[in-house]
Design a protein around this motif. Sequence first.
Motif, mmCIF file in Angstrom:
data_model
loop_
_atom_site.group_PDB
_atom_site.id
_atom_site.type_symbol
_atom_site.label_atom_id
_atom_site.label_comp_id
_atom_site.label_asym_id
_atom_site.label_seq_id
_atom_site.Cartn_x
_atom_site.Cartn_y
_atom_site.Cartn_z
ATOM 1 N N PRO A 25 0.811 -1.226 0.000
ATOM 2 C CA PRO A 25 0.000 0.000 0.000
ATOM 3 C C PRO A 25 0.843 1.273 0.000
ATOM 4 C CG PRO A 25 -0.917 -1.591 1.522
ATOM 5 C CD PRO A 25 0.426 -2.115 1.104
ATOM 6 N N ARG A 26 0.254 2.333 -0.512
ATOM 7 C CA ARG A 26 0.969 3.594 -0.706
ATOM 8 C C ARG A 26 0.633 4.653 0.334
ATOM 9 N NH1 ARG A 26 5.000 1.831 -2.628
ATOM 10 N NH2 ARG A 26 5.421 1.839 -4.854
ATOM 11 N N PHE A 27 -0.565 4.606 0.914
ATOM 12 C CA PHE A 27 -0.896 5.668 1.877
ATOM 13 C C PHE A 27 -1.363 5.100 3.209
ATOM 14 C CE2 PHE A 27 -4.673 5.241 -0.817
ATOM 15 C CZ PHE A 27 -5.748 5.336 0.057
ATOM 16 N N HIS A 28 -0.823 3.954 3.546
ATOM 17 C CA HIS A 28 -1.107 3.334 4.842
ATOM 18 C C HIS A 28 0.203 3.015 5.556
ATOM 19 C CE1 HIS A 28 -5.051 2.704 2.964
ATOM 20 N NE2 HIS A 28 -5.523 2.522 4.188
ATOM 21 N N VAL A 29 0.084 2.726 6.855
ATOM 22 C CA VAL A 29 1.256 2.263 7.598
ATOM 23 C C VAL A 29 1.426 0.773 7.298
ATOM 24 C CG1 VAL A 29 2.259 1.887 9.883
ATOM 25 C CG2 VAL A 29 0.957 3.981 9.414
ATOM 26 N N VAL A 30 2.574 0.433 6.738
ATOM 27 C CA VAL A 30 2.880 -0.942 6.333
ATOM 28 C C VAL A 30 4.273 -1.251 6.892
ATOM 29 C CG1 VAL A 30 2.830 -2.507 4.343
ATOM 30 C CG2 VAL A 30 1.772 -0.264 4.155
ATOM 31 N N PRO A 31 4.559 -2.490 7.294
ATOM 32 C CA PRO A 31 5.900 -2.750 7.828
ATOM 33 C C PRO A 31 6.953 -2.655 6.726
ATOM 34 C CG PRO A 31 4.715 -4.814 7.533
ATOM 35 C CD PRO A 31 3.733 -3.714 7.240
ATOM 36 N N PRO A 32 8.157 -2.164 7.042
ATOM 37 C CA PRO A 32 9.210 -2.095 6.012
ATOM 38 C C PRO A 32 9.670 -3.480 5.582
ATOM 39 C CG PRO A 32 10.081 -1.434 8.166
ATOM 40 C CD PRO A 32 8.599 -1.596 8.335
ATOM 41 N N VAL A 33 9.445 -4.455 6.461
ATOM 42 C CA VAL A 33 9.753 -5.863 6.166
ATOM 43 C C VAL A 33 8.991 -6.676 7.206
ATOM 44 C CG1 VAL A 33 11.795 -5.974 7.688
ATOM 45 C CG2 VAL A 33 11.673 -7.492 5.706
ATOM 46 N N GLY A 34 8.708 -7.936 6.939
ATOM 47 C CA GLY A 34 8.137 -8.807 7.965
ATOM 48 C C GLY A 34 6.679 -8.528 8.259
ATOM 49 N N ARG A 35 6.328 -8.737 9.537
ATOM 50 C CA ARG A 35 4.915 -8.739 9.915
ATOM 51 C C ARG A 35 4.580 -7.547 10.807
ATOM 52 N NH1 ARG A 35 1.629 -11.116 14.295
ATOM 53 N NH2 ARG A 35 -0.235 -12.098 13.428
ATOM 54 N N LEU A 36 3.382 -7.027 10.606
ATOM 55 C CA LEU A 36 2.826 -5.986 11.478
ATOM 56 C C LEU A 36 1.555 -6.549 12.087
ATOM 57 C CD1 LEU A 36 2.010 -2.314 10.416
ATOM 58 C CD2 LEU A 36 0.153 -3.891 10.922
ATOM 59 N N ASN A 37 1.299 -6.230 13.374
ATOM 60 C CA ASN A 37 -0.064 -6.437 13.862
ATOM 61 C C ASN A 37 -0.569 -5.179 14.545
ATOM 62 O OD1 ASN A 37 1.813 -8.201 15.633
ATOM 63 N ND2 ASN A 37 0.032 -8.272 16.919
ATOM 64 N N ASP A 38 -0.902 -5.189 15.812
ATOM 65 C CA ASP A 38 -1.658 -4.076 16.397
ATOM 66 C C ASP A 38 -0.979 -2.701 16.261
ATOM 67 O OD1 ASP A 38 -2.585 -6.465 17.402
ATOM 68 O OD2 ASP A 38 -2.290 -5.951 19.499
ATOM 69 N N PRO A 39 -1.781 -1.642 16.116
ATOM 70 C CA PRO A 39 -1.233 -0.298 16.309
ATOM 71 C C PRO A 39 -0.920 -0.101 17.791
ATOM 72 C CG PRO A 39 -3.621 -0.185 16.033
ATOM 73 C CD PRO A 39 -3.220 -1.614 15.819
ATOM 74 N N ASN A 40 0.123 0.648 18.078
ATOM 75 C CA ASN A 40 0.535 0.919 19.469
ATOM 76 C C ASN A 40 0.924 2.383 19.600
ATOM 77 O OD1 ASN A 40 2.526 -2.143 19.535
ATOM 78 N ND2 ASN A 40 0.414 -1.867 20.136
ATOM 79 N N GLY A 41 0.757 2.935 20.783
ATOM 80 C CA GLY A 41 1.321 4.250 21.085
ATOM 81 C C GLY A 41 0.962 5.348 20.097
ATOM 82 N N LEU A 42 -0.237 5.291 19.510
ATOM 83 C CA LEU A 42 -0.621 6.316 18.528
ATOM 84 C C LEU A 42 -0.678 7.667 19.222
ATOM 85 C CD1 LEU A 42 -3.627 4.458 16.798
ATOM 86 C CD2 LEU A 42 -1.212 4.480 16.105
ATOM 87 N N LEU A 43 -0.091 8.686 18.597
ATOM 88 C CA LEU A 43 -0.144 10.023 19.205
ATOM 89 C C LEU A 43 -0.027 11.110 18.145
ATOM 90 C CD1 LEU A 43 2.956 11.513 19.588
ATOM 91 C CD2 LEU A 43 3.239 9.476 20.980
ATOM 92 N N VAL A 44 -0.570 12.276 18.479
ATOM 93 C CA VAL A 44 -0.449 13.464 17.629
ATOM 94 C C VAL A 44 0.391 14.457 18.399
ATOM 95 C CG1 VAL A 44 -1.688 15.159 16.235
ATOM 96 C CG2 VAL A 44 -2.908 13.163 17.105
ATOM 97 N N ASP A 45 1.351 15.066 17.719
ATOM 98 C CA ASP A 45 2.242 15.977 18.409
ATOM 99 C C ASP A 45 2.621 17.116 17.477
ATOM 100 O OD1 ASP A 45 3.961 16.692 20.594
ATOM 101 O OD2 ASP A 45 5.600 16.168 19.256
ATOM 102 N N GLY A 46 2.139 18.314 17.784
ATOM 103 C CA GLY A 46 2.482 19.471 16.966
ATOM 104 C C GLY A 46 2.194 19.252 15.486
#
Length: 514
Positions: A25-46
């Motif tokens: 995918p082009r506009f999503h968070v995807v792992p640079p290699v290997g496996r991804l599962n849950d989102p963690n520590g999501l935050l907005v800062d400035g």
Amino acid sequence: MTEDLKGLALDAIATSGAADDPDYPRFHVVPPVGRLNDPNGLLVDGGTYHAFYQFSPFHPDRKLVYWGHSSSTDLLHWRHHEPAIVPDSSYDLSGAYSGNAIVLEGHELDCAPAQAPYQLFYTGNLKDPVTDERTASQCLVTSNGLTDFIKWPGNPLIAAHAKGYTAHYRDPQVFRNPDRSGEYRMLLGVQRANETGAAVLYRSRDLVSWELEGELSFPDAGGAFDSFGYMWECPGLVRVRDEATGEDWDVLIWCPQGITPEREGFENIFPCVYTVGHLVGTELRDTDGTFHEVDRGFEFYAPQTFARRPSEPGPVLLTAWAGNASEDDQPSIETGQWVHALSAPRGLSLKDGRLIQRPATDLPHDAGQPALVGPVPGDGLHDVAELRGHRSWQLRLEADPGRTSGAWGLRIGSDKSHVDITLDGGVLRVDRSASRYTRHGDARTVTLPEGCAPVLEVLHDRSLTEVFVGEGSVVFTLRSFVDSGSSGARLMVDGSLVLASGSARTFTPTPEGL
Ligand code: FRU
């Protein structure tokens, strides 16, 4: 000699060809290699969004979970960063499991651990290599600038599970206590010793010493959640205003494993549900036991919302794992050695107690493109010229209810390899049986709530599709592996379709960083 786990992960990333995979995918968070599962520590800062996530760089050869890290200023272009948490401490050697973050400011920093503005909480997972016995501890990482991540020297904060529970005791969500200034609370997903799921609350004034308050209870739910599955994963509480009544509610979103309600839905291996109430002490009051799935798609799990500084308020944004347990058998593991992605952030609100979810990257509602407004000529398939040649796009279509009849929708991909999304009266149907990934569901029908507006909004990004119906009253997330040679989408009409409005945009950004 101890392994350099960070170095090994960076080597795996450096030699990865994942981003060249046509399904990446082009506009999503995807792992640079290997496996991804849950989102963690999501935050907005400035104005910058940070998404951490469960990251297994050596998947499928070796199962070891780090926290991966990506950031974005527009929620569309995501940049990879180095892994933030490496499982190389005595208490997390079997994985740095899920958790969240809070962003501190002003006087909150005075007594904060390391006086750091960013505090990341996670579960240290440890399995005894001989007995396979599991220890789950709750741990802290502090950061001053989100490029430095320091494990707290006093880790673990909570060394093991409390009496009456098993070692399935994880996924901390830390939040400010809105009712007691200067106090923080931690919500954890747990399994009782009798193998039923629950959530427990702790409290703290310094984010380091935590006192167990007790189980989250539901005094008005008639026992609905007393024996509700065998384990609760990733519980989260978020305060959301009801658009219809103006009242604030605490929405509990969680993943109760092992429930099989006798009604439509709940087709996935594990569900993700919500209920609304008011948190008073450890009670979630005013919850009558009603619960709903957050998303009706084939792939959706473990969502969490973005934490914000108190001085930087904004919409409640939620992101999930666009995946589910036991679904690592996706084509991308062969073609690019990566698997799974996070869903695009979506804005949350409530309407009469039901969650409303809209893409955070909204398209204009009325200023439609001329070709996407007016009568669509005849039955059959009609090219959407705006999307021609593109495999990553966002489209919003609103039918004129008075002049539309029969079924209509979209075919993504070619005649040979496609995903069909159809609205037919009060029903949404998603059919991916003609795609390359059908193992965990090929077609599904969703009954739409009464009065659901004939609005179809789709985010499609190569192999990931998010469908929003009726201004966000139903959402359906799925992996959509259509052949890379096929692009765009076609309107499918079986009856008559008149578009009251429509807008589209396409994406060609490439992943950056590392
Ligand atoms: C949910 C989950 C969490 C755990 C993590 C491990 O998908 O099982 O409960 O912390 O994934 O990767």
